[in-house]
Design a protein around this motif. Structure first.
Motif, PDB file in Angstrom:
ATOM      1  N   GLU A 140       0.882  -1.210  -0.056  1.00  0.00           N
ATOM      2  CA  GLU A 140      -0.032  -0.091  -0.054  1.00  0.00           C
ATOM      3  C   GLU A 140       0.757   1.315   0.033  1.00  0.00           C
ATOM      4  O   GLU A 140       0.371   2.435  -0.552  1.00  0.00           O
ATOM      5  CB  GLU A 140      -1.024  -0.072   1.234  1.00  0.00           C
ATOM      6  N   LEU A 143       1.057   3.014  -3.561  1.00  0.00           N
ATOM      7  CA  LEU A 143      -0.063   3.077  -4.138  1.00  0.00           C
ATOM      8  C   LEU A 143      -0.314   4.780  -4.141  1.00  0.00           C
ATOM      9  O   LEU A 143      -0.486   5.310  -3.007  1.00  0.00           O
ATOM     10  CB  LEU A 143      -0.981   2.406  -3.803  1.00  0.00           C
ATOM     11  N   THR A 144      -1.286   5.125  -5.098  1.00  0.00           N
ATOM     12  CA  THR A 144      -1.825   6.341  -5.099  1.00  0.00           C
ATOM     13  C   THR A 144      -3.169   6.033  -5.646  1.00  0.00           C
ATOM     14  O   THR A 144      -3.389   5.873  -6.861  1.00  0.00           O
ATOM     15  CB  THR A 144      -1.074   7.463  -5.851  1.00  0.00           C
ATOM     16  N   GLU A 145      -4.315   6.351  -4.835  1.00  0.00           N
ATOM     17  CA  GLU A 145      -5.656   6.132  -5.397  1.00  0.00           C
ATOM     18  C   GLU A 145      -5.777   4.830  -5.891  1.00  0.00           C
ATOM     19  O   GLU A 145      -6.265   4.629  -7.070  1.00  0.00           O
ATOM     20  CB  GLU A 145      -6.006   7.173  -6.448  1.00  0.00           C
ATOM     21  N   GLY A 146      -5.253   3.869  -5.381  1.00  0.00           N
ATOM     22  CA  GLY A 146      -5.531   2.432  -5.505  1.00  0.00           C
ATOM     23  C   GLY A 146      -4.393   1.898  -6.874  1.00  0.00           C
ATOM     24  O   GLY A 146      -4.576   0.569  -7.055  1.00  0.00           O
ATOM     25  N   LYS A 147      -3.775   2.597  -7.353  1.00  0.00           N
ATOM     26  CA  LYS A 147      -2.891   2.545  -8.371  1.00  0.00           C
ATOM     27  C   LYS A 147      -1.478   2.473  -8.107  1.00  0.00           C
ATOM     28  O   LYS A 147      -0.850   3.182  -7.096  1.00  0.00           O
ATOM     29  CB  LYS A 147      -3.103   3.380  -9.627  1.00  0.00           C
ATOM     30  N   ASP A 149       2.063   3.553  -7.998  1.00  0.00           N
ATOM     31  CA  ASP A 149       2.603   4.809  -8.313  1.00  0.00           C
ATOM     32  C   ASP A 149       4.148   4.809  -8.431  1.00  0.00           C
ATOM     33  O   ASP A 149       5.056   4.769  -7.626  1.00  0.00           O
ATOM     34  CB  ASP A 149       2.306   5.909  -7.179  1.00  0.00           C
TER      35      ASP A 149
END
Length: 183
Positions: A140, A143-147, A149
């Protein structure tokens, strides 16, 4: 502008730095640095590598993980590429790596490397390892906004000419979009 010929050499940019994780027959984790790898289909990775302790392990377990080396892990990632587990049986630990068993394949996830492809062996012939990608996971923290990064992951690439590891640069365009300007 004049071009310079270099002959037939394995030169391509960028070359990802991939860390292949396996278990031996006793469940001991191993890791190996492999730079000659590429995604060859939606669920397939191909890596050019000769026979190693890693490929012996894959033949026994039928599984492996492929983690993405990062800027923060250059030293241990380089180490697992220059030392053989046949010579240094505890190289995984010496690298400072810790393993968590994948829930999907019989191979280790390397805790210090925040992104991994979990793979089943499709084939290993003529020095080409082909794996079926059955899952991709990421911590996690990257991740940024679930993607995933890339700025948080900080993957590195191998420069085969100068034998350097390089970080990613800035975004320079938008895929599947910028070319529309020429339509």
């Amino acid at each position: 502008m004049a071009r310079v010929n270099f002959g037939s050499k394995p030169l391509m940019y960028p070359m990802p730095v991939l860390i292949v994780g396996t278990y031996d027959e006793n469940g001991v984790p191993d890791a190996m640095n492999a730079a000659w790898g590429i995604i060859t289909d939606f669920d397939e990775i191909s890596i050019s590598m000769s026979s190693h302790k890693t490929t012996d392990n894959i033949a026994k377990t039928g599984a492996f993980t492929v983690s993405i080396a990062t800027e923060d892990t250059v030293v241990p990632c380089d180490y697992v590429g220059i030392v053989s587990a046949n010579d240094v049986p505890d190289k995984f630990q010496r690298a400072g790596f810790h393993a968590t068993k994948s829930e999907i394949v019989n191979a280790p996830l390397i805790d210090e490397l925040p992104m991994a492809l979990e793979c089943k062996l499709r084939s290993f012939e003529n020095g080409i390892l082909i794996g079926e990608i059955v899952n991709v996971n990421a911590d996690e923290s990257v991740l940024t906004e679930g993607k995933i990064d890339p700025k948080k992951l900080k993957p590195i690439a191998y420069d085969p000419v100068n034998h350097d590891y390089m970080g990613l640069g800035a975004v320079v365009g938008k895929a599947f979009s910028d070319g529309k300007k020429l339509k």
